[in-house]
Design an enzyme around this catalytic site. Structure first.
Site: not given
Ligand code: UD1
Ligand code: CA
Length: 462
Positions: A16, A101
């Site tokens: 995004r 995160s």
């Molecule tokens: C996530 C949460 C959501 C929360 C939000 C808060 C999940 C499914 N959802 O959503 O409930 O409200 O954060 O900000 O967890 N990442 C990895 N590997 C992956 C996917 C993601 O390392 O396979 C990392 C990303 O780099 C990021 C973090 O995990 O730093 C969160 O991932 P992101 O895709 O941003 O989740 P959100 O849609 O924001």
């Molecule tokens: Ca996020």
């Protein structure tokens, strides 16, 4: 106290953001988001920190180096899958694991500390950090039963219209009993709108199995802002900037308009320094006390002593000693060093040059690759000719020397103390102490040239 561990999720590409740069490496006030997160985590000294990296991970590892251990997530299959990659490092440990995160740069160490304490006091299997969001769109929603207990977290894309109306969001920060975390992670499936393994599903699974799940709701949503796109990135910058500027104001710095002043997180500023609107201070810049920085100045990785005045000028990797001043509209490039009480006026450029104490470069000059002594006067429009197209050459100017206006000083050349260069000269040879050098064509006056003009009439020179 049980051992404390932390897993930082940083493997997602960040679609995004629409960026070539990996999401968690985008800077907020001069520091990458994931670095902000790690810095706050470090402040609470966990026993071990594991950062999950993936696509584009080199940049994260280059940045964070040995400050954390790393787990590699080959494919980005979701946040639960990401945490699972830390199993080899943490799986057999006993203690509490914080998961956070890398795209939530505003959390403070205090909040993380409070979350750990709350989780440990309540002997919970999981504690989820929540907040009431003014606009919860995009976040996971925290669902509670009639008695207020957390039952489940549902992602935006999986939520019913009713669930979307819930304002309480999952901040993406949790404390888990470490061994239970890894046990439950293996049970998470990807049967959802995004086909991903969701970490928040662990909360629902634990609850369904009567393991104690609690929520710790933050009083203020601001800290939990998650940066998924450039709009949120700008918001994060604005919030972090307000914090930084407030810290400086409390320490004695005057801002005429803090909302229009951009200051990176590592910048230092002494008290009684006054900063006008539209000033940008970046990188490792250090500014002393009683300085005055006017509107339109941009100062990057530079060091200013006390009582320095910068008027609408650009400084990069430059040093200014006390009571020196510059501007308006001048440029200090890398390795420019301006001595005590020295003066750089308007439309000047200084690069890799030392300007000695009390020396003056008043107007429209270029000083490059030079060492200028003390009490030197450099007139208007002087050029230090330092480059022959291949190599750079150095010029030495002694104390109390005087360089007349519009002189070209062709390096390499040495001008001794108390030497004098006549205006308009092109200097190619060394000048001894107390000597005057004049290197220009002699003036020739042609008598009565006027009458030789065509028809002897006044040309139209207006
Ligand atoms: C996530 C949460 C959501 C929360 C939000 C808060 C999940 C499914 N959802 O959503 O409930 O409200 O954060 O900000 O967890 N990442 C990895 N590997 C992956 C996917 C993601 O390392 O396979 C990392 C990303 O780099 C990021 C973090 O995990 O730093 C969160 O991932 P992101 O895709 O941003 O989740 P959100 O849609 O924001
Ligand atoms: Ca996020």
């Amino acid at each position: 106290m049980a051992d404390r561990f932390t897993v930082i999720l940083a493997a997602g590409k960040g679609t995004r953001m629409n960026s070539q740069l990996y999401k968690v490496l985008h800077p907020v006030c001069g520091r990458a988001m994931v670095d902000h997160v790690l810095t706050q985590v470090e402040a609470i000294s966990p026993t071990q920190v594991v950062t999950v990296v993936g696509f584009g991970s080199n940049g994260v590892q280059d940045l964070l180096q040995q400050r954390t251990e790393y787990a590699f997530q080959q494919e980005q299959l979701g946040t639960a899958h990401a945490v699972l990659q830390a199993e080899d490092i943490l799986g057999d440990k006993t203690g509490t694991t914080l998961v956070i995160s890398g795209d939530t740069p505003l959390f403070t160490a205090q909040t993380l500390q409070d979350l750990f304490a709350y989780h440990e006091q309540n002997k919970a299997a999981a504690t989820v950090l929540t907040a009431k969001a003014p606009d919860p769109f995009g976040y996971g929603r925290v669902l509670r039963n009639d008695t207020g207990q957390v039952t489940q977290i549902v992602e935006q894309k999986d939520a019913t219209v009713e669930q979307q109306a819930v304002a309480e969001i999952n901040t993406g920060v949790y404390c888990f009993d470490n061994q239970k975390l890894f046990a439950y992670l293996h049970q998470v499936n990807n049967d959802n709108a995004q086909g991903e393994y969701y970490l928040p599903d662990v909360i629902g699974l634990m609850q369904a199995n009567q393991d104690k799940v609690i929520a710790y709701q933050m009083p203020d949503f601001t800290e939990s802002l998650g940066v998924n796109d450039r709009v949120a990135l700008a918001q994060a910058n604005r919030i972090m900037q307000a914090r930084i500027n407030e810290k400086h104001m409390r320490a004695g710095v005057t801002f005429q308009d803090p909302t229009s002043t951009t200051i990176d997180i590592d910048v230092q500023i002494g008290n009684d320094t006054l900063i006008e609107p539209n000033v940008v201070l970046k990188g490792k810049t250090k500014i002393g006390s009683d300085c005055y920085i006017t509107s339109g100045s941009r100062i990057v990785d530079s060091c200013l002593a006390d009582h320095v005045r910068v008027v609408s000028s650009t400084l990069e990797q430059a040093t200014m000693h006390s009571y020196s001043n510059i501007g308006p509209n001048s440029h200090l490039r890398p390795l420019a060093e301006i001595g005590e009480q020295a003066h750089i006026g308007n439309f000047c450029e200084v690069k890799n040059a030392l300007i000695g104490p009390r020396s003056k470069v008043g107007h429209l000059s270029y000083v490059g690759d030079a060492t200028i002594g003390s009490d030197v006067n450099i007139g208007c429009g002087v050029v230090f000719v330092n480059y022959d197209g291949v190599q750079k050459f150095h010029t030495q100017v002694g104390d109390h020397a005087f360089i007349g206006s519009n002189a070209n000083i062709v390096a390499p050349v040495t001008i001794a103390d108390h030497a004098f260069v006549a205006a308009g000269s092109t200097i190619t040879a060394d000048i001894n102490r107390h000597d005057m050098a004049i290197g220009r064509a002699r003036q020739v006056n042609k008598p009565d040239y006027w009458s030789k003009l065509p028809l002897g009439q006044d040309p139209d020179w207006n």
